[in-house]
Design a protein around this motif. Structure first.
Motif, PDB file in Angstrom:
ATOM      1  N   ARG A 103       6.319  -5.179  13.123  1.00 45.13           N
ATOM      2  CA  ARG A 103       5.122  -4.734  12.386  1.00 45.13           C
ATOM      3  C   ARG A 103       4.641  -3.471  12.892  1.00 45.13           C
ATOM      4  NH1 ARG A 103       0.413  -8.839  13.169  1.00 45.13           N
ATOM      5  NH2 ARG A 103       1.263  -8.835  15.085  1.00 45.13           N
ATOM      6  N   SER A 104       4.966  -3.304  14.433  1.00 51.02           N
ATOM      7  CA  SER A 104       4.412  -1.907  14.962  1.00 51.02           C
ATOM      8  C   SER A 104       5.503  -0.885  14.561  1.00 51.02           C
ATOM      9  CB  SER A 104       4.402  -2.275  16.524  1.00 51.02           C
ATOM     10  OG  SER A 104       4.147  -0.892  17.147  1.00 51.02           O
ATOM     11  N   PRO A 105       4.822   0.340  14.259  1.00 46.53           N
ATOM     12  CA  PRO A 105       5.792   1.299  13.928  1.00 46.53           C
ATOM     13  C   PRO A 105       6.238   1.910  15.119  1.00 46.53           C
ATOM     14  CG  PRO A 105       3.503   1.884  13.858  1.00 46.53           C
ATOM     15  CD  PRO A 105       3.346   0.477  13.906  1.00 46.53           C
ATOM     16  N   ASP A 106       5.745   1.480  16.287  1.00 43.58           N
ATOM     17  CA  ASP A 106       6.430   2.110  17.473  1.00 43.58           C
ATOM     18  C   ASP A 106       7.443   1.265  18.263  1.00 43.58           C
ATOM     19  OD1 ASP A 106       4.659   4.066  17.654  1.00 43.58           O
ATOM     20  OD2 ASP A 106       3.270   3.040  18.308  1.00 43.58           O
ATOM     21  N   PRO A 152       5.324  -0.340   4.582  1.00 45.64           N
ATOM     22  CA  PRO A 152       4.415  -0.164   5.590  1.00 45.64           C
ATOM     23  C   PRO A 152       4.133  -1.398   6.500  1.00 45.64           C
ATOM     24  CG  PRO A 152       3.675   0.537   3.363  1.00 45.64           C
ATOM     25  CD  PRO A 152       5.062  -0.230   3.214  1.00 45.64           C
ATOM     26  N   ARG A 153       4.391  -2.347   5.864  1.00 47.15           N
ATOM     27  CA  ARG A 153       4.273  -3.796   6.680  1.00 47.15           C
ATOM     28  C   ARG A 153       5.281  -3.998   7.697  1.00 47.15           C
ATOM     29  NH1 ARG A 153       2.588  -8.549   2.519  1.00 47.15           N
ATOM     30  NH2 ARG A 153       2.147  -9.498   4.477  1.00 47.15           N
ATOM     31  N   ILE A 154       6.173  -3.726   7.483  1.00 49.56           N
ATOM     32  CA  ILE A 154       7.406  -3.812   8.614  1.00 49.56           C
ATOM     33  C   ILE A 154       7.914  -2.775   8.953  1.00 49.56           C
ATOM     34  CG2 ILE A 154       7.919  -6.139   8.034  1.00 49.56           C
ATOM     35  CD1 ILE A 154      10.226  -5.301   6.276  1.00 49.56           C
ATOM     36  N   PRO A 155       7.217  -1.616   9.521  1.00 50.70           N
ATOM     37  CA  PRO A 155       7.894  -0.349   9.464  1.00 50.70           C
ATOM     38  C   PRO A 155       9.174  -0.171  10.521  1.00 50.70           C
ATOM     39  CG  PRO A 155       5.700  -0.443  10.713  1.00 50.70           C
ATOM     40  CD  PRO A 155       6.142  -1.494   9.759  1.00 50.70           C
TER      41      PRO A 155
END
Length: 576
Positions: free
Chosen positions: A427-430, A482-485
Motif C-alpha cells: 500500500r505504501s508508495p515508499d 494507486p492502491r498497491i503502488p
C-alpha cells in the motif's frame, strides 16, 4: 549380486552453474539445489549435500538406487566439439572456435567427473549411471510436472549439448524434439552478453536487465535483431559479435552501441536503452518461437522451460498472444531444474513408473519446532510464541512493518514462494524503495512480485489465470495501481504468485487471508529471504544469521515471532 532394492531414480545437474540433485520414487519428488547448503550462489560442482539430503529424505542408500541420470550427453558434446574442429560453416573466428571447443570439453570433463563421483561414493551403482540430453531434461521436467496430457514444449537457454533452443511435442508416451536451434545462435547468450556489457554478472544478474528495460526506449533493437538474424526461420547469430568463452560481446559491438559500462559506474540513459532493446528483441523472438511451436505441434497447451523462460515479461506476452489455451512455466526452468527433468524422464518414460507430480514446490529441507528452538537459543534474540501467528504477522504488515518469513519446507527453484520470504504491504508508495535500500540492499530500479489469493487475482490483474510460481508478469488494472503502488513496476506490470485460499497446507494461505481481512485486499509484496549475494536461506541458523545482518525487525520462524527493537522496519520509521 544386485543390491538395488529401491525403484528410486536420481537426476544430477553438475556442469556450469546451479548444480542440483533430485530423487523420484513412486512418483514422489524430492529435490534441492547445492547453493542452499554451500551458501555459494549459483554453485558449480558436484551436488554432494543436495544428493545426501535427497537420499536421507527418501530413506535409501545410493547403492539401492535404480538409475542415476546426469543432465548432459557426452556423445553429443564430443560430436559437437569434433564437428566444430573439422568444419564450421559460419564466420566464427579461429579464436572463438578454440574457446568454444574448450568450453565443450570443460563441460564434458565436469559430467564425466560427476559419473566418477557417483562410482566413488558407491561402486555398485556403475551400471545404473546414464546421461540425459540437456534439453530433453528441460522438456521432461516442464511437461511431466504440468497438468497436461499433451503439450508443446519450448526450451530456450544459453546452450546445452550444442542446442540453444528446442521445440518438442510431449505426451504420456514420449517426447519428440521437432526443431532445434544450434549454438552459436543463442538467445540466452545474447542476454548474457548484454548483462556483462552493462556491468553486471552473466548467468546471475539477467533479472536486473529485465527490470532496467522498463525505463528505456528500444532504440538499439534493430542492432540486436541483426546480430541474432531475427529474419531467419527460427533465429541465428552473427558469430563474430560474440566472445563465446566469456559470454560477452566482441569489440565489434562498441562502434554500434557505444562502449561497455564498467561495474559500479553510473547507469546512463544509453545503458537503459540497451537493456530495453535486448528485452524487446527477446520478447519478439520468444513469442515467435512459441507461435512456431503451436504450428509445428498443433497442441493447445505450452510448457516453457530453460533459462530464458525466467524472463517473466516474455512469458506474459506468450501467455497473452501465442494462441495457446494454457501455458505452464516450470518453477525451476533454470539448469537446476534439469536434475528434476532427467529423473522424471527416466522414472516415467524409461522405467514406466507413476508420473512424477510436483504437488508443492516446498520439497527441500524443513525443520521441526525442536530444531528451530535450538537455533533460537544459540542466539541472543528475544522471541515469543503468539497464539495466532498469521493474525499477529498480518497486523504487523498492516501497520507497515516488513517481516521475515521462515515456514515449512524450502522451495526448489529460484523463487521464494512462501517458505523463505520477506513480506510487506504494497500500500505504501515508499515501500519498494525502503525494501531496496534498507532490507535487501539492492539496486533502486528493481521491482517486487506479489503473492495474491487466487480468488482475488482477476479483480487486480489483466489476463489473470492460475500462476503458482511467480514466473509470469501481468499488467495491473488501472484502478488498482494507486492502491498497491509498491507492487507496480514503471511499465505497469507485476510478477504474480497465485495462492488458493482453501490450500491450508500452503504457508501463505492463512496469512494472505488474514491480511485481506484487515486491509481489504489479500495481496502482499513478496521477495526471497536472503542478503546481498547470498542464496535463499535454508536452515533456521541461516535465517537468523541473515536476520541479524538485515534491516529487519521482525522474523516469523516456525510458530515463533522474533523481534528486535533497534531496527527500522517500515518506510515510516525511515522518515523519522
Amino acid at each position: 549380486m544386485n543390491h538395488r532394492t529401491s525403484d528410486a531414480v536420481i537426476g544430477i545437474h553438475v556442469a556450469s552453474h546451479d548444480s542440483a540433485a533430485c530423487l523420484i520414487r513412486d512418483g514422489m519428488i524430492i529435490a534441492a539445489e547445492e547453493e542452499r547448503f554451500s551458501r555459494q550462489k549459483h554453485h558449480s560442482g558436484f551436488p554432494h549435500a543436495a544428493l545426501e539430503y535427497c537420499l536421507n529424505r527418501a530413506g535409501v542408500e545410493l547403492r539401492q538406487v535404480d538409475s542415476i541420470l546426469i543432465t548432459y550427453s557426452p556423445t553429443r558434446l564430443i560430436g559437437t566439439a569434433v564437428r566444430h574442429t573439422l568444419s564450421w560453416n559460419s564466420d566464427l573466428s579461429p579464436t572463438n572456435r578454440i574457446r568454444y571447443i574448450g568450453d565443450e570439453l570443460k563441460i564434458l570433463s565436469q559430467n564425466l567427473g560427476a559419473w566418477l563421483n557417483c562410482v566413488r561414493i558407491s561402486p555398485s551403482t556403475l551400471k545404473g549411471i546414464n546421461f540425459c540430453e540437456h534439453h530433453i531434461a528441460h522438456a521432461a521436467g516442464a511437461f511431466l510436472q504440468s497438468e497436461f496430457s499433451q503439450a508443446a514444449v519450448l526450451s530456450v537457454d544459453g546452450y546445452g549439448d550444442s542446442d540453444s533452443a528446442t521445440i518438442s511435442l510431449a505426451d504420456e508416451f514420449r517426447i519428440r524434439i521437432l526443431a532445434r536451434v544450434r549454438f552459436p545462435a543463442s538467445l540466452g547468450l545474447l542476454y548474457n552478453a548484454t548483462t556483462a556489457y552493462l556491468g553486471f554478472r552473466p548467468d546471475c544478474d539477467e533479472g536486473k536487465i529485465m527490470a532496467l528495460s522498463a525505463y528505456g526506449q528500444p532504440r538499439f533493437a534493430d542492432f540486436f535483431s541483426q546480430i541474432v538474424r531475427e529474419d531467419s526461420p527460427m533465429f541465428d547469430s552473427e558469430s563474430n559479435y560474440f566472445d563465446f568463452s566469456a559470454q560477452r560481446f566482441s569489440g565489434r559491438v562498441r562502434p554500434l552501441i557505444g562502449g561497455p559500462r564498467k561495474f559500479g559506474e553510473p547507469i546512463s540513459d544509453r545503458h537503459i536503452d540497451i537493456a530495453a532493446s535486448v528485452q524487446r528483441v527477446t520478447e519478439r523472438l520468444m513469442l515467435r518461437l512459441a507461435k512456431s511451436a503451436r504450428e509445428l505441434t498443433g497442441a493447445s497447451h505450452l510448457c516453457l522451460t530453460g533459462g530464458v523462460a525466467q524472463n517473466v515479461l516474455a512469458n506474459g506476452m506468450i501467455a497473452q498472444s501465442s494462441g495457446f489455451d494454457k501455458i505452464f512455466v516450470h518453477p525451476a526452468s533454470c539448469d537446476s531444474g534439469t536434475a528434476m527433468g532427467a529423473a522424471s524422464y527416466q522414472s516415467y518414460y524409461v522405467r514406466g513408473r507413476p508420473r512424477p507430480t510436483l504437488k508443492s514446490p516446498f520439497i527441500g529441507p524443513d525443520f521441526d519446532e525442536g530444531k528451530i528452538v535450538q537455533a533460537l537459543r544459540d542466539t541472543t534474540v528475544s522471541y515469543t510464541r503468539p497464539v495466532a501467528l498469521a493474525s499477529e504477522v498480518a497486523g504487523l504488515l498492516q501497520d507497515g512493518h516488513v517481516v521475515g518469513w521462515f515456514q515449512g519446507g524450502l522451495e526448489f527453484g529460484p523463487r521464494a514462494l512462501g517458505g523463505r520470504n520477506i513480506l510487506a504491504s504494497p500500500r505504501s508508495p515508499d515501500m519498494r524503495d525502503f525494501l531496496n535500500s534498507t532490507i535487501k540492499k539492492r539496486d533502486s530500479f528493481r521491482p517486487y512480485g506479489v503473492a495474491v489469493l487466487h480468488e482475488f487475482g482477476e479483480e487486480v490483474f489483466d489476463d489473470y489465470t492460475w500462476y503458482p510460481y511467480m514466473n509470469v508478469a501481468l499488467r495491473v488494472r488501472d484502478e488498482w495501481r494507486p492502491r498497491i503502488p509498491s507492487a507496480v513496476h514503471v511499465d505497469g506490470t507485476c510478477r504474480v504468485q497465485s495462492v488458493r485460499q482453501d490450500d491450508h497446507a500452503h504457508p501463505l494461505s492463512q496469512l494472505l487471508t488474514e491480511f485481506g481481512r484487515r486491509s481489504g485486499f489479500p495481496i502482499l509484496l513478496s521477495t526471497s529471504f536472503n542478503g546481498p549475494g547470498e542464496p535463499i536461506v535454508c536452515t533456521p541458523a541461516d535465517a537468523l544469521a541473515s536476520f541479524e545482518h538485515s534491516g529487519l525487525r521482525f522474523l516469523a520462524i516456525g510458530p515463533f515471532l522474533v523481534e528486535r527493537g533497534d531496527e527500522r522496519s517500515s518506510p515510516t520509521d525511515l522518515k523519522d
